[in-house]
Design an enzyme around this catalytic site. Structure first.
Site, PDB file in Angstrom:
ATOM      1  N   HIS A 141     -17.573  35.461  51.792  1.00 45.67           N
ATOM      2  CA  HIS A 141     -17.652  34.299  50.908  1.00 45.67           C
ATOM      3  C   HIS A 141     -16.524  34.440  49.881  1.00 45.67           C
ATOM      4  O   HIS A 141     -16.146  35.550  49.521  1.00 45.67           O
ATOM      5  CB  HIS A 141     -19.012  34.346  50.208  1.00 45.67           C
ATOM      6  CG  HIS A 141     -19.357  33.129  49.406  1.00 45.67           C
ATOM      7  ND1 HIS A 141     -18.909  32.954  48.117  1.00 45.67           N
ATOM      8  CD2 HIS A 141     -20.122  32.050  49.700  1.00 45.67           C
ATOM      9  CE1 HIS A 141     -19.397  31.800  47.656  1.00 45.67           C
ATOM     10  NE2 HIS A 141     -20.130  31.234  48.592  1.00 45.67           N
ATOM     11  N   ASP A 218     -22.660  42.539  49.581  1.00 45.01           N
ATOM     12  CA  ASP A 218     -23.005  41.199  49.117  1.00 45.01           C
ATOM     13  C   ASP A 218     -24.253  40.773  49.872  1.00 45.01           C
ATOM     14  O   ASP A 218     -24.186  40.380  51.030  1.00 45.01           O
ATOM     15  CB  ASP A 218     -21.825  40.252  49.384  1.00 45.01           C
ATOM     16  CG  ASP A 218     -22.179  38.795  49.125  1.00 45.01           C
ATOM     17  OD1 ASP A 218     -23.343  38.519  48.740  1.00 45.01           O
ATOM     18  OD2 ASP A 218     -21.307  37.939  49.312  1.00 45.01           O
ATOM     19  N   GLN A 221     -27.150  36.426  51.138  1.00 41.70           N
ATOM     20  CA  GLN A 221     -27.858  35.774  52.245  1.00 41.70           C
ATOM     21  C   GLN A 221     -28.860  36.712  52.915  1.00 41.70           C
ATOM     22  O   GLN A 221     -29.658  36.262  53.741  1.00 41.70           O
ATOM     23  CB  GLN A 221     -26.860  35.268  53.301  1.00 41.70           C
ATOM     24  CG  GLN A 221     -25.907  34.209  52.808  1.00 41.70           C
ATOM     25  CD  GLN A 221     -26.595  32.894  52.478  1.00 41.70           C
ATOM     26  OE1 GLN A 221     -27.726  32.634  52.882  1.00 41.70           O
ATOM     27  NE2 GLN A 221     -25.925  32.058  51.701  1.00 41.70           N
ATOM     28  N   LYS A 244     -31.194  31.960  45.998  1.00 34.71           N
ATOM     29  CA  LYS A 244     -31.220  31.947  47.462  1.00 34.71           C
ATOM     30  C   LYS A 244     -32.514  32.565  47.986  1.00 34.71           C
ATOM     31  O   LYS A 244     -32.792  32.509  49.177  1.00 34.71           O
ATOM     32  CB  LYS A 244     -30.033  32.735  48.016  1.00 34.71           C
ATOM     33  CG  LYS A 244     -28.711  32.279  47.420  1.00 34.71           C
ATOM     34  CD  LYS A 244     -27.714  31.901  48.451  1.00 34.71           C
ATOM     35  CE  LYS A 244     -26.356  31.763  47.808  1.00 34.71           C
ATOM     36  NZ  LYS A 244     -25.653  30.569  48.270  1.00 34.71           N
ATOM     37  N   CYS A 382     -17.346  27.758  51.432  1.00 35.76           N
ATOM     38  CA  CYS A 382     -16.710  28.797  50.613  1.00 35.76           C
ATOM     39  C   CYS A 382     -16.258  29.973  51.470  1.00 35.76           C
ATOM     40  O   CYS A 382     -16.256  31.115  51.012  1.00 35.76           O
ATOM     41  CB  CYS A 382     -17.627  29.297  49.495  1.00 35.76           C
ATOM     42  SG  CYS A 382     -17.963  28.061  48.259  1.00 35.76           S
TER      43      CYS A 382
HETATM   44  C1  LIG Z   1     -22.645  35.421  51.279  1.00 43.52           C
HETATM   45  C2  LIG Z   1     -22.597  34.874  49.891  1.00 43.52           C
HETATM   46  N1  LIG Z   1     -22.086  35.611  48.911  1.00 43.52           N
HETATM   47  C3  LIG Z   1     -22.025  35.169  47.651  1.00 43.52           C
HETATM   48  C4  LIG Z   1     -22.479  33.922  47.307  1.00 43.52           C
HETATM   49  C5  LIG Z   1     -22.368  33.468  45.895  1.00 43.52           C
HETATM   50  O1  LIG Z   1     -23.601  33.290  45.329  1.00 43.52           O
HETATM   51  P1  LIG Z   1     -23.742  32.609  43.897  1.00 43.52           P
HETATM   52  O2  LIG Z   1     -22.996  31.324  43.978  1.00 43.52           O
HETATM   53  O3  LIG Z   1     -25.208  32.415  43.747  1.00 43.52           O
HETATM   54  O4  LIG Z   1     -23.178  33.548  42.894  1.00 43.52           O
HETATM   55  C6  LIG Z   1     -23.013  33.110  48.298  1.00 43.52           C
HETATM   56  C7  LIG Z   1     -23.467  31.747  47.975  1.00 43.52           C
HETATM   57  O5  LIG Z   1     -23.260  30.802  48.712  1.00 43.52           O
HETATM   58  C8  LIG Z   1     -23.073  33.598  49.622  1.00 43.52           C
HETATM   59  O6  LIG Z   1     -23.585  32.851  50.607  1.00 43.52           O
END
Ligand SMILES: Cc1ncc(COP(=O)(O)O)c(C=O)c1O
Lengths: 424, 150
Positions: A141, A218, A221, A244, A382
């Site tokens: 992401h 990370d 998900q 999430k 993203c």
């Molecule tokens: C794999 C992953 N990492 C990081 C994020 C970022 O999360 P946040 O926008 O809640 O900080 C997301 C959100 O879409 C994600 O899907």
């Protein structure tokens, strides 16, 4: 600092866990799912972007504002103690939920993004120098790319990228080849938000540790789909977002091993992260408060704690079983559409399905489905490098949660037939 | 259902499938790149401007049916127009696609651009329809920067 921890135990298993998994009863816990959208029942297939919230979470937040609201860690009065207890109680819950060693390892942040930025700014600036290398993957992401790029720009370090194969799986041999004496950190996604791939995260951590390289995971998900045990994974950093995993937006967690956190400089300065301040010298607070400058999202943390209770009540085995069946059904049903191609066909996959349809742009797919009350995400999610890897400008993505049903998947397929008819 | 048909009129779908003036023109003296970060739509616009008149115009890029057909129709409309006329049309077009649904649309001088009237029912798609136009205005100003709809 005085921290009083609220009782963590729920009195007996909640009703929804007693008779096994009943998706209709679960749906009844989510007020928003009763809604009609444009005259049609809402079919919400965008939980990877943000999940819906059960009534208990909504109530925990409103109850906090109705009966406990006060600033934490400061007041000596009744409400402040209640609020502090509730906030620290949530931290304790998170610690147990992901099996951290201590609440010192649980830092409240705004979300996964801020967690990664914290590590890049604090750990990164201190430990990463010109010529060093940071390893990420081709399926990250943007929030696990950009902070590292910024750090590289600042320090002169280099970003190295683990490639993925045509199914959207990491190529582990290439990963192994990337690791060398210059590697200072591996930052890797647990479950991909655009491909659904579940990475062999334990192996990835072990391989890095063989070369004495710390790993940031990370887990944005991963949390809604799978049990995470940071001790078992042995990862050095783990980040996730409350929103999430059926909690509110604006709060998330950075888990970091205490020994690492202990040596990291503060991320932001301000109130609550200090012990004492004079104009000559400031004494920083203990862990984890040193990394929590300013008044935090108190209600958010409490809501997150409640969301974790809720997930624990359902049980990850039940979630996994239901989602596996949904994914199988969806993959089969979507495969009957000839002009449709699924992007992301990893063997180990979460219930996230990206797809493209010949000659029809995802944006048009999204607009037309919306008129049927069906919410899917369209765009690059993203993850622009993933789009580039698969040579598509964008995809449509249906991402499922335990509150989704096969009927909803069938409605999606019906909606897609409508899209194809309308656009031809 | 009706507003979807209104949005995806046959003419729009035809331009989407077989866009006009698609490709690069060799004699272009004004170019700009438009980008919609929301959906990743991207358009490269090429103009050949002589004596304040758009002698030739073309585009390349990938995008949804609305942004692609809007670019295609725009190129057919603008060929031969003066810069002042092009800017005037841009304003009228922008006004049309952002006008209040249900009100009487002002279609005067818009000609075949009127087919985009349905866009105003879809606020999230206004940027798609406007992308080519914003890019065109930037190209006329000869701003060789990337135009973003955000
Ligand atoms: C794999 C992953 N990492 C990081 C994020 C970022 O999360 P946040 O926008 O809640 O900080 C997301 C959100 O879409 C994600 O899907």
């Amino acid at each position: 600092m005085k921290t009083v921890v609220e009782s963590l135990r729920v009195a007996g298993p909640p009703a929804y866990a007693v008779n096994g998994f009943d998706v209709e009863r679960i749906r009844a816990d989510f007020p928003i799912l009763r809604q009609k959208v444009r005259g049609k029942p809402l079919v919400f297939l965008d939980s990877a972007a943000t999940s819906q919230k059960p009534q208990v979470v909504i109530e925990a937040i409103s109850n906090y504002y109705e009966t406990q609201n006060a600033n934490i860690h400061r007041g000596v009065y009744y409400l402040s103690e209640l609020a502090t207890n509730a906030y620290e109680g949530a931290r304790q819950k998170i610690k147990e939920f992901i099996n951290a060693n201590s609440i010192k390892e649980i830092v409240f942040v705004r979300g996964a993004t801020e967690g990664i930025n914290l590590v890049a700014s604090s750990y990164g600036r201190k430990n990463i120098k010109a010529g060093d290398e940071i390893v990420i993957s081709a399926m990250e992401h943007h929030s696990n790319i950009v902070p590292w790029q910024m750090l590289c720009e600042e320090t002169g370090a280099k970003l190295r990228v683990i490639p993925i194969n045509d199914d959207g799986e990491l190529i582990l041999e290439e990963y192994q080849k990337l690791l060398n004496k210059k590697t200072k950190l591996v930052a890797i996604v647990h479950i991909s938000n655009s491909l659904g791939t579940i990475n062999p995260i334990k192996r990835i951590v072990d391989i890095a540790h063989d070369s004495k390289v710390p790993v940031l995971v990370d887990g944005a998900q991963a949390m809604p789909h799978t049990k995470v045990d940071v001790k078992k994974l042995d990862c050095d950093f783990f980040v996730f977002s409350s929103h999430k995993i059926f909690g509110p937006t604006g709060v998330g967690v950075l888990y970091a091993k205490e020994a690492l956190l202990e040596k990291m400089p503060p991320y932001q300065g301000g109130g609550d992260m200090i012990k004492s301040v004079t104009f000559e010298k400031t004494l920083y607070n203990d862990l984890p408060y040193r990394f929590e400058a300013g008044t935090p999202n108190i209600a958010g943390a409490i809501g997150l704690g409640k969301a974790l209770d809720y997930v624990a009540g359902i049980g990850y085995e039940n979630i996994a079983a239901h989602e596996k069946e949904l994914l199988r059904h969806a993959t089969e049903a979507l495969s009957t559409i000839k002009s449709l191609r699924i992007i992301g066909t990893a063997k180990e996959k979460a219930a996230v399905i990206s797809f493209v349809i010949d000659g029809i742009h995802p944006h048009d797919v999204g607009t037309i489905l919306d008129r049927d009350g069906i919410a899917i995400r369209t765009g690059h999610h993203c993850t622009q490098p993933v789009m580039a890897r698969f040579k598509v400008p964008a995809t449509s993505r249906a991402s499922l949660a335990f509150y989704n049903t096969k009927t909803e998947v069938d409605l999606l397929v019906k909606g897609l037939h409508h899209v194809i008819k309308l656009m031809s | 259902m009706d507003d979807l048909r209104e949005l995806y009129q046959q003419v729009i779908l035809d331009h989407n499938k077989n866009p006009k003036n698609f490709g690069k023109i060799a004699a272009a003296n004004r170019t700009a790149e438009g980008y919609n970060p929301l959906c990743g739509d991207r358009i490269d616009l090429y103009l050949q401007v002589e004596d304040d008149v758009i002698k030739d115009i073309s585009f390349e890029g990938a995008g949804c049916a609305i942004s692609k057909s809007s670019a295609s129709v725009m190129t057919t409309v603008l060929k031969g127009k003066s810069i002042a006329e092009a800017e005037q049309l841009f304003k009228k077009f922008q006004k049309l696609i952002t006008s209040e649904p249900g009100t009487e649309p002002d279609l005067k001088d818009l000609g075949k651009l009127a087919i985009f009237c349905g866009v105003r029912e879809f606020p999230l798609r206004v940027k798609c329809a406007g992308l080519a136009w914003h890019t065109m205005v930037a190209a006329l100003k000869n701003e060789n920067t990337i135009v973003s709809t955000e």
